[in-house]
Scaffold this motif. Structure first.
Motif, PDB file in Angstrom:
ATOM      1  N   GLN A  55      28.812  39.125  32.061  1.00 26.50           N
ATOM      2  CA  GLN A  55      28.453  37.848  32.678  1.00 26.50           C
ATOM      3  C   GLN A  55      29.594  37.324  33.546  1.00 26.50           C
ATOM      4  O   GLN A  55      29.369  36.835  34.660  1.00 26.50           O
ATOM      5  CB  GLN A  55      28.108  36.832  31.586  1.00 26.50           C
ATOM      6  N   THR A  56      30.835  37.441  33.054  1.00 28.08           N
ATOM      7  CA  THR A  56      31.989  37.017  33.840  1.00 28.08           C
ATOM      8  C   THR A  56      32.109  37.836  35.113  1.00 28.08           C
ATOM      9  O   THR A  56      32.386  37.304  36.202  1.00 28.08           O
ATOM     10  CB  THR A  56      33.273  37.149  33.004  1.00 28.08           C
ATOM     11  N   LEU A  57      31.903  39.150  35.009  1.00 30.02           N
ATOM     12  CA  LEU A  57      31.964  40.011  36.189  1.00 30.02           C
ATOM     13  C   LEU A  57      30.890  39.635  37.197  1.00 30.02           C
ATOM     14  O   LEU A  57      31.141  39.581  38.412  1.00 30.02           O
ATOM     15  CB  LEU A  57      31.805  41.470  35.757  1.00 30.02           C
ATOM     16  N   ALA A  58      29.682  39.359  36.716  1.00 30.00           N
ATOM     17  CA  ALA A  58      28.590  38.988  37.615  1.00 30.00           C
ATOM     18  C   ALA A  58      28.867  37.655  38.301  1.00 30.00           C
ATOM     19  O   ALA A  58      28.598  37.492  39.502  1.00 30.00           O
ATOM     20  CB  ALA A  58      27.281  38.924  36.827  1.00 30.00           C
ATOM     21  N   VAL A  59      29.409  36.688  37.547  1.00 28.53           N
ATOM     22  CA  VAL A  59      29.733  35.383  38.144  1.00 28.53           C
ATOM     23  C   VAL A  59      30.755  35.544  39.259  1.00 28.53           C
ATOM     24  O   VAL A  59      30.616  34.985  40.357  1.00 28.53           O
ATOM     25  CB  VAL A  59      30.245  34.419  37.058  1.00 28.53           C
ATOM     26  N   SER A  60      31.802  36.325  38.996  1.00 31.04           N
ATOM     27  CA  SER A  60      32.854  36.499  40.006  1.00 31.04           C
ATOM     28  C   SER A  60      32.326  37.248  41.222  1.00 31.04           C
ATOM     29  O   SER A  60      32.640  36.899  42.370  1.00 31.04           O
ATOM     30  CB  SER A  60      34.038  37.244  39.405  1.00 31.04           C
ATOM     31  N   ALA A  61      31.520  38.294  41.009  1.00 31.51           N
ATOM     32  CA  ALA A  61      31.016  39.085  42.132  1.00 31.51           C
ATOM     33  C   ALA A  61      30.058  38.274  42.992  1.00 31.51           C
ATOM     34  O   ALA A  61      30.152  38.261  44.233  1.00 31.51           O
ATOM     35  CB  ALA A  61      30.334  40.350  41.611  1.00 31.51           C
ATOM     36  N   LEU A  62      29.109  37.572  42.347  1.00 35.01           N
ATOM     37  CA  LEU A  62      28.139  36.790  43.113  1.00 35.01           C
ATOM     38  C   LEU A  62      28.807  35.610  43.809  1.00 35.01           C
ATOM     39  O   LEU A  62      28.494  35.293  44.965  1.00 35.01           O
ATOM     40  CB  LEU A  62      27.022  36.313  42.188  1.00 35.01           C
ATOM     41  N   GLY A  63      29.740  34.941  43.122  1.00 32.93           N
ATOM     42  CA  GLY A  63      30.458  33.838  43.753  1.00 32.93           C
ATOM     43  C   GLY A  63      31.260  34.299  44.956  1.00 32.93           C
ATOM     44  O   GLY A  63      31.298  33.626  45.992  1.00 32.93           O
ATOM     45  N   THR A  64      31.906  35.471  44.847  1.00 29.81           N
ATOM     46  CA  THR A  64      32.674  35.999  45.973  1.00 29.81           C
ATOM     47  C   THR A  64      31.771  36.394  47.126  1.00 29.81           C
ATOM     48  O   THR A  64      32.099  36.156  48.298  1.00 29.81           O
ATOM     49  CB  THR A  64      33.507  37.209  45.512  1.00 29.81           C
ATOM     50  N   LEU A  65      30.623  37.002  46.823  1.00 33.40           N
ATOM     51  CA  LEU A  65      29.694  37.398  47.877  1.00 33.40           C
ATOM     52  C   LEU A  65      29.157  36.182  48.639  1.00 33.40           C
ATOM     53  O   LEU A  65      29.119  36.167  49.879  1.00 33.40           O
ATOM     54  CB  LEU A  65      28.537  38.198  47.273  1.00 33.40           C
ATOM     55  N   LEU A  66      28.746  35.149  47.910  1.00 33.08           N
ATOM     56  CA  LEU A  66      28.269  33.935  48.567  1.00 33.08           C
ATOM     57  C   LEU A  66      29.379  33.292  49.395  1.00 33.08           C
ATOM     58  O   LEU A  66      29.129  32.755  50.483  1.00 33.08           O
ATOM     59  CB  LEU A  66      27.741  32.941  47.530  1.00 33.08           C
ATOM     60  N   ALA A  67      30.607  33.346  48.876  1.00 34.72           N
ATOM     61  CA  ALA A  67      31.734  32.777  49.611  1.00 34.72           C
ATOM     62  C   ALA A  67      32.017  33.563  50.884  1.00 34.72           C
ATOM     63  O   ALA A  67      32.408  32.980  51.904  1.00 34.72           O
ATOM     64  CB  ALA A  67      32.975  32.750  48.726  1.00 34.72           C
ATOM     65  N   MET A  68      31.827  34.882  50.847  1.00 36.10           N
ATOM     66  CA  MET A  68      31.994  35.670  52.069  1.00 36.10           C
ATOM     67  C   MET A  68      31.005  35.235  53.145  1.00 36.10           C
ATOM     68  O   MET A  68      31.375  35.083  54.321  1.00 36.10           O
ATOM     69  CB  MET A  68      31.813  37.153  51.768  1.00 36.10           C
ATOM     70  N   LEU A  69      29.770  35.020  52.753  1.00 35.16           N
ATOM     71  CA  LEU A  69      28.762  34.585  53.725  1.00 35.16           C
ATOM     72  C   LEU A  69      29.093  33.188  54.262  1.00 35.16           C
ATOM     73  O   LEU A  69      29.035  32.940  55.472  1.00 35.16           O
ATOM     74  CB  LEU A  69      27.380  34.598  53.066  1.00 35.16           C
ATOM     75  N   GLY A  70      29.429  32.270  53.349  1.00 33.73           N
ATOM     76  CA  GLY A  70      29.769  30.926  53.794  1.00 33.73           C
ATOM     77  C   GLY A  70      31.034  30.891  54.620  1.00 33.73           C
ATOM     78  O   GLY A  70      31.120  30.188  55.635  1.00 33.73           O
ATOM     79  N   GLY A  71      32.051  31.659  54.199  1.00 31.53           N
ATOM     80  CA  GLY A  71      33.294  31.698  54.955  1.00 31.53           C
ATOM     81  C   GLY A  71      33.124  32.299  56.327  1.00 31.53           C
ATOM     82  O   GLY A  71      33.704  31.810  57.310  1.00 31.53           O
ATOM     83  N   ALA A  72      32.312  33.364  56.439  1.00 34.57           N
ATOM     84  CA  ALA A  72      32.072  33.970  57.748  1.00 34.57           C
ATOM     85  C   ALA A  72      31.339  33.015  58.672  1.00 34.57           C
ATOM     86  O   ALA A  72      31.639  32.926  59.871  1.00 34.57           O
ATOM     87  CB  ALA A  72      31.280  35.267  57.575  1.00 34.57           C
ATOM     88  N   ALA A  73      30.366  32.272  58.119  1.00 35.46           N
ATOM     89  CA  ALA A  73      29.628  31.313  58.944  1.00 35.46           C
ATOM     90  C   ALA A  73      30.530  30.191  59.445  1.00 35.46           C
ATOM     91  O   ALA A  73      30.403  29.747  60.594  1.00 35.46           O
ATOM     92  CB  ALA A  73      28.459  30.738  58.141  1.00 35.46           C
ATOM     93  N   LEU A  74      31.453  29.726  58.604  1.00 38.99           N
ATOM     94  CA  LEU A  74      32.350  28.645  59.014  1.00 38.99           C
ATOM     95  C   LEU A  74      33.521  29.149  59.840  1.00 38.99           C
ATOM     96  O   LEU A  74      34.153  28.373  60.569  1.00 38.99           O
ATOM     97  CB  LEU A  74      32.876  27.916  57.776  1.00 38.99           C
ATOM     98  N   ALA A  75      33.837  30.434  59.726  1.00 36.82           N
ATOM     99  CA  ALA A  75      34.972  30.981  60.488  1.00 36.82           C
ATOM    100  C   ALA A  75      34.693  30.979  61.984  1.00 36.82           C
ATOM    101  O   ALA A  75      35.617  30.843  62.792  1.00 36.82           O
ATOM    102  CB  ALA A  75      35.276  32.397  60.011  1.00 36.82           C
ATOM    103  N   LEU A  76      33.425  31.151  62.375  1.00 36.16           N
ATOM    104  CA  LEU A  76      33.097  31.195  63.806  1.00 36.16           C
ATOM    105  C   LEU A  76      33.421  29.875  64.497  1.00 36.16           C
ATOM    106  O   LEU A  76      34.159  29.861  65.492  1.00 36.16           O
ATOM    107  CB  LEU A  76      31.627  31.580  63.987  1.00 36.16           C
ATOM    108  N   PRO A  77      32.925  28.728  64.024  1.00 38.38           N
ATOM    109  CA  PRO A  77      33.344  27.478  64.672  1.00 38.38           C
ATOM    110  C   PRO A  77      34.816  27.143  64.416  1.00 38.38           C
ATOM    111  O   PRO A  77      35.463  26.541  65.275  1.00 38.38           O
ATOM    112  CB  PRO A  77      32.417  26.421  64.043  1.00 38.38           C
TER     113      PRO A  77
END
Length: 251
Positions: A60-82
């Motif tokens: 469960q800890t591994l899944a939380v970290s992996a999913l949180g990091t993946l969502l953060a990659m998407l959000g970070g990439a979207a905000l990195a452009l502006p």
């Protein structure tokens, strides 16, 4: 020299202000209390039933970290452009303000807020990691875009490509290996943080550890701590190998 002297003076003043007493730390009574406390953790609980529960918590800890990091990659990439100035100065300042806000709030504070919003459990941990790490990724990804050579994307634009195609084929291939390396390194950190977030009800090994420590069940706590160590060690090793595999892409 003046800066070094000021830092040294600040450090010395901090010791006096905080009243740190190293003598009390190494006193015979303190060392004996620590030794008794550590001894209570041995032997750890290695029963099959508890090991199964611990393995489920580690997953469960591994899944939380992996999913949180993946969502953060998407959000970070979207905000990195502006944030890199691609859509004008106004959006650049707004995106950077949002990124500063996201990463200035610690993961534990985000987790406490998400527990109130989403309830106890791993979903709150995923949201907390995703929000904080999006701010980190957005800053790192944006700086990567700012430091890229503009020649390939400019050449595609001048040849008639659209903005999206020029970015996708001219800049993104250059930025992607660095982005992935940042993501892997941050995932290592999020593994540790996902375990800590359990102390505020975000599930995983941290919630198990908090529960057993609260009941003074040190044998079970020792097993959970050992599982944390093994999980972090395994992820660190796998992440380091993947980053080494990316090294040729940076050449």
């Amino acid at each position: 020299m003046l800066a070094g002297a000021a830092i040294l003076a600040a450090v010395v003043a901090s010791f006096f202000y905080l009243g740190i007493d190293f003598k009390a730390l190494v006193a015979r009574e303190s060392l004996a209390s620590m030794a008794r406390f550590v001894a209570e953790f041995f032997p750890p609980d290695l029963s099959s039933a508890f090991l199964a529960r611990t393995a489920w918590g580690a997953l469960q800890t591994l899944a939380v970290s992996a999913l949180g990091t993946l969502l953060a990659m998407l959000g970070g990439a979207a905000l990195a452009l502006p944030a890199s100035g691609r859509f004008g100065p106004a959006l650049r300042h707004a995106a950077r303000f949002l990124l500063n806000l996201l990463r200035s709030v610690p993961e534990l504070v985000w987790a406490a807020l998400m527990v109130l919003a989403a309830g106890l459990g791993p979903f709150a941990g995923v949201l907390a990691l995703a929000l904080h790490t999006s701010g980190v990724f957005g800053r790192l990804f944006g700086e990567t875009l700012e430091n890229l050579p503009q020649g390939p994307e400019r050449a595609l634009r001048e040849a008639g490509s659209g903005a999206v195609a020029a970015f996708s084929y001219g800049s993104l291939p250059l930025a992607w290996p660095q982005w992935l390396a940042y993501a892997l390194y941050r995932w290592e950190m999020n593994i540790r943080m996902a375990a800590v977030l359990g102390f505020v009800g975000a599930g995983g090994l941290g919630q198990m550890l908090y529960f057993h420590l609260s009941l003074f069940q040190q044998a079970q706590s020792a097993t959970v701590i050992g599982a944390m160590f093994l999980l972090v060690f395994a992820v660190d090793g796998a992440s380091a190998r993947l980053r080494r595999g990316l090294a040729p892409a940076f050449a």
